[in-house]
Design a protein around this motif. Structure first.
Motif, PDB file in Angstrom:
ATOM      1  N   ARG A   4       0.843  -1.198   0.000  1.00 40.67           N
ATOM      2  CA  ARG A   4       0.000   0.000   0.000  1.00 40.67           C
ATOM      3  C   ARG A   4       0.882   1.252   0.000  1.00 40.67           C
ATOM      4  O   ARG A   4       1.888   1.307   0.675  1.00 40.67           O
ATOM      5  N   SER A   5       0.430   2.242  -0.738  1.00 41.05           N
ATOM      6  CA  SER A   5       1.180   3.486  -0.792  1.00 41.05           C
ATOM      7  C   SER A   5       0.640   4.525   0.189  1.00 41.05           C
ATOM      8  O   SER A   5       1.041   5.668   0.147  1.00 41.05           O
ATOM      9  N   TYR A   6      -0.274   4.099   1.033  1.00 41.75           N
ATOM     10  CA  TYR A   6      -0.815   5.013   2.034  1.00 41.75           C
ATOM     11  C   TYR A   6      -0.850   4.304   3.382  1.00 41.75           C
ATOM     12  O   TYR A   6      -0.846   3.083   3.464  1.00 41.75           O
ATOM     13  N   SER A   7      -0.920   5.088   4.407  1.00 41.60           N
ATOM     14  CA  SER A   7      -0.910   4.550   5.767  1.00 41.60           C
ATOM     15  C   SER A   7      -2.318   4.184   6.214  1.00 41.60           C
ATOM     16  O   SER A   7      -3.243   5.005   6.122  1.00 41.60           O
ATOM     17  N   LEU A   8      -2.467   2.978   6.727  1.00 43.76           N
ATOM     18  CA  LEU A   8      -3.756   2.584   7.286  1.00 43.76           C
ATOM     19  C   LEU A   8      -4.028   3.339   8.588  1.00 43.76           C
ATOM     20  O   LEU A   8      -5.173   3.631   8.924  1.00 43.76           O
ATOM     21  N   VAL A   9      -2.984   3.679   9.317  1.00 42.03           N
ATOM     22  CA  VAL A   9      -3.139   4.450  10.555  1.00 42.03           C
ATOM     23  C   VAL A   9      -3.600   5.865  10.239  1.00 42.03           C
ATOM     24  O   VAL A   9      -4.476   6.416  10.904  1.00 42.03           O
ATOM     25  N   LEU A  10      -2.997   6.457   9.222  1.00 38.47           N
ATOM     26  CA  LEU A  10      -3.288   7.854   8.889  1.00 38.47           C
ATOM     27  C   LEU A  10      -4.417   8.014   7.877  1.00 38.47           C
ATOM     28  O   LEU A  10      -4.796   9.145   7.546  1.00 38.47           O
ATOM     29  N   GLU A  11      -4.966   6.900   7.415  1.00 37.74           N
ATOM     30  CA  GLU A  11      -6.043   6.954   6.426  1.00 37.74           C
ATOM     31  C   GLU A  11      -7.217   7.806   6.927  1.00 37.74           C
ATOM     32  O   GLU A  11      -7.791   8.589   6.177  1.00 37.74           O
ATOM     33  N   THR A  12      -7.554   7.650   8.180  1.00 34.64           N
ATOM     34  CA  THR A  12      -8.567   8.493   8.821  1.00 34.64           C
ATOM     35  C   THR A  12      -7.823   9.495   9.689  1.00 34.64           C
ATOM     36  O   THR A  12      -7.066   9.090  10.582  1.00 34.64           O
ATOM     37  N   PRO A  13      -8.013  10.761   9.463  1.00 35.00           N
ATOM     38  CA  PRO A  13      -7.276  11.759  10.243  1.00 35.00           C
ATOM     39  C   PRO A  13      -7.589  11.646  11.732  1.00 35.00           C
ATOM     40  O   PRO A  13      -8.711  11.321  12.130  1.00 35.00           O
ATOM     41  N   ALA A  14      -6.590  11.927  12.546  1.00 32.46           N
ATOM     42  CA  ALA A  14      -6.770  11.914  13.996  1.00 32.46           C
ATOM     43  C   ALA A  14      -7.641  13.093  14.406  1.00 32.46           C
ATOM     44  O   ALA A  14      -7.629  14.145  13.774  1.00 32.46           O
ATOM     45  N   ALA A  15      -8.381  12.895  15.472  1.00 36.37           N
ATOM     46  CA  ALA A  15      -9.210  13.961  16.018  1.00 36.37           C
ATOM     47  C   ALA A  15      -8.323  15.026  16.651  1.00 36.37           C
ATOM     48  O   ALA A  15      -7.158  14.772  16.987  1.00 36.37           O
ATOM     49  N   SER A  16      -8.896  16.179  16.857  1.00 34.52           N
ATOM     50  CA  SER A  16      -8.157  17.239  17.533  1.00 34.52           C
ATOM     51  C   SER A  16      -7.896  16.824  18.980  1.00 34.52           C
ATOM     52  O   SER A  16      -8.615  15.974  19.531  1.00 34.52           O
ATOM     53  N   PRO A  17      -6.893  17.406  19.621  1.00 31.08           N
ATOM     54  CA  PRO A  17      -6.651  17.088  21.029  1.00 31.08           C
ATOM     55  C   PRO A  17      -7.881  17.337  21.900  1.00 31.08           C
ATOM     56  O   PRO A  17      -8.157  16.570  22.829  1.00 31.08           O
ATOM     57  N   GLU A  18      -8.662  18.360  21.605  1.00 26.12           N
ATOM     58  CA  GLU A  18      -9.860  18.657  22.396  1.00 26.12           C
ATOM     59  C   GLU A  18     -10.908  17.560  22.254  1.00 26.12           C
ATOM     60  O   GLU A  18     -11.507  17.127  23.245  1.00 26.12           O
TER      61      GLU A  18
END
Length: 144
Positions: A4-18
């Motif tokens: 895969r040329s993309y990250s499965l972890v980063l595929e869905t953006p992380a939520a904001s710290p809040e």
């Protein structure tokens, strides 16, 4: 194996710290764990009602010392009439693979009680070597 040329972890953006902070505080508001329940009980800080929501047979064989039994499928306005809505209720079932505690917590909160589910259930309570009571404390199954 697919490259895969993309990250499965980063595929869905992380939520904001809040948002993340709010999520974990919300999670902690409805869950607790074996170590925290044990610590509070050991230090006399157990101003909560501990309920084993497994079957009467499972409870009779082995349960957390001091817990009462109310199977999750028997939770109703009638069976909880003597409980205080001002006191926190902590429920547990067999193990992380059991949803009886979740069902019990849903039923109790639906009746207006403050409730937390003890993650790990009786399995992790016993694995951590905490005190149990019952007719078969040494031979009772670890999970149901």
């Amino acid at each position: 194996m697919t490259n895969r040329s993309y990250s499965l972890v980063l595929e869905t953006p992380a939520a904001s710290p809040e948002v993340t902070h709010r999520h974990y505080l919300n999670k902690l508001s409805v869950e607790t764990d074996v170590a925290d329940v044990y610590y509070d009980m050991k230090h006399g800080l157990n101003d909560f009602l501990l309920i084993d929501v497994r079957s009467e047979k499972a409870y009779a064989e082995c349960h957390v010392a001091g817990a009462i039994n109310l199977p999750s499928n028997q939770i109703s306005a009638e069976t909880t009439a003597s409980f205080s809505k001002d006191q926190l209720i902590v429920v547990y079932c067999w193990s992380p693979a059991c949803n009886g505690g979740t069902k019990g917590a849903a039923r109790l909160s639906g009746l207006g009680f403050k409730v937390k589910e003890m993650l790990g259930g009786i399995e992790y309570w016993r694995k951590e070597g905490n005190e149990v009571e019952g007719t078969h404390v040494e031979t009772a199954p670890m999970v149901g």
